[in-house]
Scaffold this active site. Structure first.
Site, short mmCIF file in Angstrom:
data_model
loop_
_atom_site.label_atom_id
_atom_site.label_comp_id
_atom_site.label_asym_id
_atom_site.label_seq_id
_atom_site.Cartn_x
_atom_site.Cartn_y
_atom_site.Cartn_z
CG HIS A 100 -4.87 -2.45 4.43
ND1 HIS A 100 -4.97 -3.71 3.90
CD2 HIS A 100 -4.24 -1.69 3.50
CE1 HIS A 100 -4.42 -3.73 2.70
NE2 HIS A 100 -3.95 -2.51 2.44
CG LEU A 160 1.49 -3.78 3.27
CD1 LEU A 160 0.74 -4.60 4.31
CD2 LEU A 160 2.06 -2.50 3.90
CB SER A 161 -1.44 -3.72 0.51
OG SER A 161 -2.65 -3.23 0.00
CB ALA A 162 -0.82 -3.47 -4.33
CG HIS A 190 1.32 -8.16 6.55
ND1 HIS A 190 0.06 -7.65 6.83
CD2 HIS A 190 1.98 -8.18 7.73
CE1 HIS A 190 -0.01 -7.37 8.12
NE2 HIS A 190 1.14 -7.70 8.70
#
Length: 373
Positions: free
Chosen positions: A332, A205-207, A229
């Site tokens: 987010h 997820l994200s980073a 994601h």
């Protein structure tokens, strides 16, 4: 002047943040610039949402074939040691030439002598393995499917906001930095546990999603598929300034993946932290230079939740190389996640269930699978 990268009316990351990142980088204050990236990636926690209430939905189809979308309502407590007979959630440490990282490992009950699939789950900024496991609900799904799940921990000593440092060039190459460390950790688990080497997957997820994409590009011999994601493509940034530009603008031109590793990509079209155009860049990275791909799309709505568009990129024989989910109104946050964890949106569709379904249909073509895919 109109921002040419604007995604509808999506508010971009404020320009002062990009200017400040550039100033900090040029003045050599890399720690402060890194912390600023972490604060921005950690600011996307959605507002509290009402309880998930499923409603009837006619199953969507692609070319007349019904597609099952399974919502997973409700919450779950923060993971603790599971009761006897329900598997184990172990706290472990990897130490090797590339570095040291603590990690949690979910071992399903009754695994015995079977060779199991392994999923490497990479958390986002400000998160940790327990939080990520609680939010994604992946352990419960892995218990049902019979999978090992590993959650490496990024310490604050490596990044002030506990982000994986996807934006540093040294971490984007095979045999270097965090990519080498995570690959080494994965291989250690394969060697220490009964893992089917043809069924090893990575998601984030994200980073953590950006780090997962890097691993897929740099270690295609290790991973059979990747799930990203709300993340960014490998090579979307090389330093602090380009990281902010990619997060704010999206749509960066990135190099194609060196091999056809299957990918599933989720992104909310109202993500104001990592621009939704980055989802398109990921799809381009994993489908570029693949001739003859057929694209099919369908729309639907999770029961009581978000609408979505699901697009498949398939080879002539019907094999799906890439699957893209665009969550309409999603921010987010992990789609379909549990409210017990941070950065989750329980209104679905269930990204964890769909990633696991996608993963278990993939076996690494270069390794002999010990079970059917």
């Amino acid at each position: 002047m109109k921002n040419p990268f604007a995604h509808g009316s999506l508010p971009p990351i404020p320009l002062p943040d990009l200017t400040e990142a550039t100033r900090l980088t040029r003045s050599g204050r890399l720690g402060e610039a890194t912390a600023l990236i972490g604060r921005l990636l950690g600011r996307g926690q959605p507002e509290a949402t009402p309880p998930f209430e499923p409603s009837p939905l006619t199953p969507p189809t692609i070319d007349g074939e019904a597609i099952e979308i399974t919502p997973r309502p409700g919450g779950a407590p923060r993971p603790q040691a599971p009761p006897a007979g329900r598997g184990a959630f172990l706290a472990l440490t990897h130490r090797g030439p590339a570095g040291t990282r603590d990690y949690k490992l979910f071992v399903p009950p009754g695994s015995g002598d079977s060779s199991l699939p392994l999923i490497l789950m990479l958390h986002g900024c400000t998160q940790d393995p327990d939080d990520f496991a609680a939010g994604t609900g992946m352990n419960k799904l892995a218990e049902e499917a019979g999978c090992l799940v590993a959650y490496p921990r990024q310490p604050a000593s490596a990044n002030p906001s506990k982000c994986w440092n996807w934006f540093n060039d040294e971490n984007q190459h095979r045999g270097q930095g965090e990519a080498a460390l995570l690959a080494e950790l994965t291989r250690a688990i394969i060697g220490e546990r009964r893992v089917d080497p043809a069924r090893v997957y990575v998601a984030g997820l994200s980073a953590g999603g950006a780090a997962a994409a890097i691993l897929a590009v740099t270690y295609p011999d290790l991973f059979a598929a990747v799930g990203v994601h709300s993340g960014l493509a490998c090579g979307a940034a090389r330093d602090m300034a380009s990281a902010f530009a990619a997060m704010r603008q999206g749509g960066a031109t990135v190099r194609p993946a060196p091999s056809a590793i299957p990918a599933i990509v989720f992104h909310g079209d109202r993500d104001t932290t990592v621009h939704p155009g980055n989802g398109d860049s990921l799809v381009s990275q994993f489908t570029a230079d693949r001739s003859g791909l057929r694209e099919t799309s369908q729309t639907g709505r999770a029961p009581g939740g978000h609408g979505y568009r699901r697009t498949l990129h398939s080879a002539a024989d019907g094999t799906v190389l890439c699957e893209q989910w665009t969550i309409q109104g999603g921010g987010h946050a992990w789609s379909g996640g549990q409210p017990a964890g941070s950065f989750t949106d329980p209104r679905g569709p269930d990204a964890s269930a769909e990633m696991l379904r996608f993963f278990l249909a993939q076996c690494h073509p270069g390794l002999g699978a010990k079970a059917p895919c």
